[in-house]
Design a protein around this motif. Structure first.
Motif, short mmCIF file in Angstrom:
data_model
loop_
_atom_site.label_atom_id
_atom_site.label_comp_id
_atom_site.label_asym_id
_atom_site.label_seq_id
_atom_site.Cartn_x
_atom_site.Cartn_y
_atom_site.Cartn_z
N ILE A 298 -10.65 -9.88 0.87
CA ILE A 298 -9.78 -9.42 1.79
C ILE A 298 -8.31 -10.54 1.70
CG2 ILE A 298 -9.06 -9.46 4.23
CD1 ILE A 298 -12.02 -8.67 4.07
N GLY A 299 -8.57 -12.20 1.04
CA GLY A 299 -7.69 -12.72 0.97
C GLY A 299 -6.69 -13.13 -0.06
N VAL A 300 -7.60 -12.13 -0.74
CA VAL A 300 -7.21 -11.76 -2.34
C VAL A 300 -6.03 -10.95 -2.08
CG1 VAL A 300 -7.46 -11.10 -5.25
CG2 VAL A 300 -8.75 -13.51 -4.30
N ALA A 301 -6.62 -9.57 -1.57
CA ALA A 301 -5.32 -8.62 -1.55
C ALA A 301 -4.37 -8.97 -0.94
CB ALA A 301 -6.59 -7.43 -0.52
N MET A 302 -4.40 -9.91 0.55
CA MET A 302 -4.00 -10.36 1.27
C MET A 302 -2.38 -11.23 0.18
SD MET A 302 -4.59 -11.45 5.18
CE MET A 302 -5.64 -12.57 4.89
N TRP A 303 -3.29 -12.64 -0.47
CA TRP A 303 -2.62 -12.81 -1.53
C TRP A 303 -1.62 -11.72 -2.95
CZ3 TRP A 303 -1.97 -13.00 -6.98
CH2 TRP A 303 -0.95 -14.02 -7.34
N VAL A 304 -2.14 -11.13 -2.92
CA VAL A 304 -1.75 -9.78 -3.96
C VAL A 304 -0.39 -9.17 -3.57
CG1 VAL A 304 -1.57 -7.81 -5.46
CG2 VAL A 304 -3.18 -9.59 -5.55
N ASN A 305 -0.38 -9.02 -2.32
CA ASN A 305 0.29 -8.23 -1.20
C ASN A 305 1.79 -9.02 -1.31
OD1 ASN A 305 1.25 -5.91 0.67
ND2 ASN A 305 0.78 -7.01 1.90
N GLY A 306 1.57 -10.04 -1.39
CA GLY A 306 2.76 -11.52 -0.59
C GLY A 306 3.46 -11.53 -1.80
N TYR A 307 2.36 -11.67 -2.44
CA TYR A 307 2.91 -11.87 -4.15
C TYR A 307 3.56 -10.52 -4.55
CZ TYR A 307 3.13 -12.43 -9.95
OH TYR A 307 3.33 -12.84 -10.72
N VAL A 308 3.31 -9.66 -4.34
CA VAL A 308 4.35 -8.27 -4.95
C VAL A 308 5.44 -8.36 -3.83
CG1 VAL A 308 4.55 -5.58 -4.92
CG2 VAL A 308 2.52 -7.02 -6.16
N HIS A 309 5.73 -8.42 -2.93
CA HIS A 309 6.56 -8.60 -1.94
C HIS A 309 7.44 -9.44 -2.38
CE1 HIS A 309 5.13 -5.39 0.33
NE2 HIS A 309 4.29 -5.35 0.98
N GLY A 310 7.11 -11.05 -2.40
CA GLY A 310 7.57 -12.16 -2.49
C GLY A 310 8.56 -11.89 -4.57
N LYS A 311 8.19 -11.18 -4.89
CA LYS A 311 8.71 -10.27 -6.96
C LYS A 311 9.57 -9.77 -6.37
CE LYS A 311 7.21 -10.87 -10.01
NZ LYS A 311 7.13 -11.88 -11.55
N SER A 312 9.25 -8.83 -5.04
CA SER A 312 10.46 -8.08 -5.16
C SER A 312 11.83 -7.68 -3.79
CB SER A 312 9.86 -6.60 -4.71
OG SER A 312 9.53 -6.94 -3.21
N GLY A 313 11.44 -9.23 -3.58
CA GLY A 313 12.35 -9.88 -2.36
C GLY A 313 12.35 -8.17 -1.58
N ASN A 314 11.45 -8.44 -0.78
CA ASN A 314 11.02 -7.56 0.21
C ASN A 314 9.68 -8.17 1.42
OD1 ASN A 314 10.50 -5.55 2.62
ND2 ASN A 314 9.71 -4.33 0.70
N ALA A 315 10.26 -8.54 2.35
CA ALA A 315 9.70 -9.36 3.72
C ALA A 315 8.45 -8.67 3.98
CB ALA A 315 10.49 -10.15 4.53
N MET A 316 9.12 -6.74 3.83
CA MET A 316 8.28 -6.25 5.17
C MET A 316 6.51 -5.77 5.02
SD MET A 316 11.01 -5.28 7.04
CE MET A 316 9.85 -4.13 8.66
N VAL A 317 5.40 -5.33 5.52
CA VAL A 317 4.34 -5.65 5.44
C VAL A 317 4.38 -3.47 5.71
CG1 VAL A 317 2.09 -5.68 5.97
CG2 VAL A 317 3.74 -8.07 5.33
N ASP A 318 4.03 -2.98 4.53
CA ASP A 318 3.77 -1.70 5.53
C ASP A 318 2.09 -1.31 4.50
OD1 ASP A 318 3.01 1.04 4.81
OD2 ASP A 318 4.82 2.10 4.17
N GLY A 319 1.48 -1.80 5.85
CA GLY A 319 -0.15 -1.82 5.47
C GLY A 319 -0.58 -0.81 4.99
N ASP A 320 -0.43 0.46 5.37
CA ASP A 320 -1.15 1.62 4.60
C ASP A 320 -0.36 1.74 2.74
OD1 ASP A 320 -1.98 3.05 6.22
OD2 ASP A 320 0.27 4.62 7.07
N LYS A 321 1.17 1.31 2.71
CA LYS A 321 0.91 0.86 0.75
C LYS A 321 0.23 -0.05 0.46
CE LYS A 321 5.25 0.64 -1.95
NZ LYS A 321 6.41 0.67 -2.40
#
Length: 97
Positions: free
Chosen positions: A44-67
């Motif tokens: 779960i921690g790795v999944a959260m890191w991946v989500n943050g990493y992807v959003h950080g690279k795209s410059g998007n600070a929004m979190v879409d749980g479904d996506k």
């Protein structure tokens, strides 16, 4: 959905607090096989890191749980057939598809 995500995040944070002290991970070298062998709390921690990493690279600070869940499923599917791939390569491959 937002409530579930908040609860999951809190539970994961508590679970990872003790785990984080145990070992550091170089996320750039982490393989799909290694992620698959982790206990659920670390995954779960790795999944959260991946989500943050992807959003950080795209410059998007929004979190879409479904996506985020859909992307995690795609990465998990890729990892099942490419166990020796690094997690970073899995993210890159899934983002191109």
């Amino acid at each position: 959905m937002k409530r579930f995500f908040s609860i999951a995040l809190a539970v994961a944070s508590i679970g990872l607090a003790g785990q984080a002290a145990a070992a550091e991970m170089d996320m750039s070298k982490l393989t799909c096989k290694e992620v698959g062998a982790m206990p659920a709390a670390k995954t779960i921690g790795v999944a959260m890191w991946v989500n943050g990493y992807v959003h950080g690279k795209s410059g998007n600070a929004m979190v879409d749980g479904d996506k985020a869940h859909a992307n995690a499923e795609k990465i998990a599917g890729y990892c099942k057939t490419n166990a020796d791939s690094t997690l970073a390569n899995a993210i890159e491959a899934v983002s191109k598809s």
